[in-house]
Design a protein around this motif. Structure first.
Motif, PDB file in Angstrom:
ATOM      1  N   ARG A   1       0.823  -1.217   0.000  1.00 50.85           N
ATOM      2  CA  ARG A   1       0.000   0.000   0.000  1.00 50.85           C
ATOM      3  C   ARG A   1       0.861   1.274   0.000  1.00 50.85           C
ATOM      4  O   ARG A   1       0.574   2.234  -0.682  1.00 50.85           O
ATOM      5  CB  ARG A   1      -0.900   0.031   1.239  1.00 50.85           C
ATOM      6  CG  ARG A   1      -2.017  -0.976   1.233  1.00 50.85           C
ATOM      7  CD  ARG A   1      -2.950  -0.781   2.411  1.00 50.85           C
ATOM      8  NE  ARG A   1      -3.204   0.610   2.762  1.00 50.85           N
ATOM      9  CZ  ARG A   1      -4.027   1.442   2.122  1.00 50.85           C
ATOM     10  NH1 ARG A   1      -4.693   1.015   1.077  1.00 50.85           N
ATOM     11  NH2 ARG A   1      -4.185   2.686   2.525  1.00 50.85           N
TER      12      ARG A   1
ATOM     13  N   THR B   1       0.861   9.410   8.479  1.00 52.26           N
ATOM     14  CA  THR B   1      -0.511   9.217   8.002  1.00 52.26           C
ATOM     15  C   THR B   1      -0.637   7.964   7.147  1.00 52.26           C
ATOM     16  O   THR B   1      -1.534   7.144   7.348  1.00 52.26           O
ATOM     17  CB  THR B   1      -0.977  10.448   7.193  1.00 52.26           C
ATOM     18  OG1 THR B   1      -0.908  11.591   8.033  1.00 52.26           O
ATOM     19  CG2 THR B   1      -2.383  10.274   6.669  1.00 52.26           C
TER      20      THR B   1
ATOM     21  N   THR C   1      -0.075   4.797   9.278  1.00 53.41           N
ATOM     22  CA  THR C   1      -1.213   4.520  10.156  1.00 53.41           C
ATOM     23  C   THR C   1      -2.377   3.914   9.378  1.00 53.41           C
ATOM     24  O   THR C   1      -2.948   2.896   9.783  1.00 53.41           O
ATOM     25  CB  THR C   1      -1.677   5.809  10.858  1.00 53.41           C
ATOM     26  OG1 THR C   1      -0.571   6.364  11.571  1.00 53.41           O
ATOM     27  CG2 THR C   1      -2.815   5.533  11.809  1.00 53.41           C
ATOM     28  N   SER C   2      -2.710   4.517   8.238  1.00 51.16           N
ATOM     29  CA  SER C   2      -3.835   3.993   7.451  1.00 51.16           C
ATOM     30  C   SER C   2      -3.518   2.616   6.882  1.00 51.16           C
ATOM     31  O   SER C   2      -4.374   1.727   6.859  1.00 51.16           O
ATOM     32  CB  SER C   2      -4.236   4.972   6.334  1.00 51.16           C
ATOM     33  OG  SER C   2      -3.191   5.102   5.387  1.00 51.16           O
ATOM     34  N   SER C   3      -2.274   2.412   6.470  1.00 46.81           N
ATOM     35  CA  SER C   3      -1.880   1.105   5.937  1.00 46.81           C
ATOM     36  C   SER C   3      -1.934   0.028   7.025  1.00 46.81           C
ATOM     37  O   SER C   3      -2.428  -1.063   6.801  1.00 46.81           O
ATOM     38  CB  SER C   3      -0.474   1.175   5.330  1.00 46.81           C
ATOM     39  OG  SER C   3      -0.459   2.030   4.220  1.00 46.81           O
TER      40      SER C   3
ATOM     41  N   ALA D   1      -3.769   0.056   9.724  1.00 46.47           N
ATOM     42  CA  ALA D   1      -5.164  -0.207  10.077  1.00 46.47           C
ATOM     43  C   ALA D   1      -5.839  -1.110   9.064  1.00 46.47           C
ATOM     44  O   ALA D   1      -6.504  -2.086   9.425  1.00 46.47           O
ATOM     45  CB  ALA D   1      -5.924   1.124  10.190  1.00 46.47           C
ATOM     46  N   LEU D   2      -5.659  -0.804   7.791  1.00 51.42           N
ATOM     47  CA  LEU D   2      -6.284  -1.633   6.750  1.00 51.42           C
ATOM     48  C   LEU D   2      -5.688  -3.034   6.705  1.00 51.42           C
ATOM     49  O   LEU D   2      -6.411  -4.020   6.508  1.00 51.42           O
ATOM     50  CB  LEU D   2      -6.161  -0.962   5.392  1.00 51.42           C
ATOM     51  CG  LEU D   2      -7.030   0.285   5.230  1.00 51.42           C
ATOM     52  CD1 LEU D   2      -6.670   1.036   3.959  1.00 51.42           C
ATOM     53  CD2 LEU D   2      -8.495  -0.089   5.213  1.00 51.42           C
TER      54      LEU D   2
END
Length: 103
Positions: free
Chosen positions: A45, A91, A94-96, A98-99
């Motif tokens: 990602r 950012t 963190t998003s990677s 979480a997903l």
């Protein structure tokens, strides 16, 4: 005839060059202590969302690994990422994470 040999060689070198940042990041995340599965998912990602300079900074986190720890917790990982002082890296990381944790 010689150009037919050069085309596949050039194509394979081009593809190898494209895969290198993701491989380096995946290895860096894994060396930093994240599991292989989490490292692979996050690298896949993140490679499309960060610059090469940012990816190099992230992949260098592996050098910070405590040799006595087998798996780095995400909290510990994010402490290291915050120390890079790059809001975009934080950012995207963190998003990677979480997903990838939901996979």
């Amino acid at each position: 005839m010689k150009s037919w040999v050069a085309v596949p060689l050039l194509l394979s070198l081009t593809l190898a060059a494209c895969a290198t940042p993701e491989t380096r990041l995946r290895n860096g995340l894994n060396n930093a202590g994240l599991s292989k599965a989490m490292s692979a998912c996050m690298a896949e990602r993140m490679v499309d969302r960060l610059s090469l300079v940012q990816l190099r900074r992230l992949s260098a986190l592996g050098s910070l690994k405590d040799k006595h720890v087998t798996d780095l917790t995400l909290d510990q990982f994010f402490r290291k990422v915050r120390a890079l002082k790059d809001p975009e890296i934080l950012t995207v990381s963190t998003s990677s994470a979480a997903l990838c944790a939901l996979r």
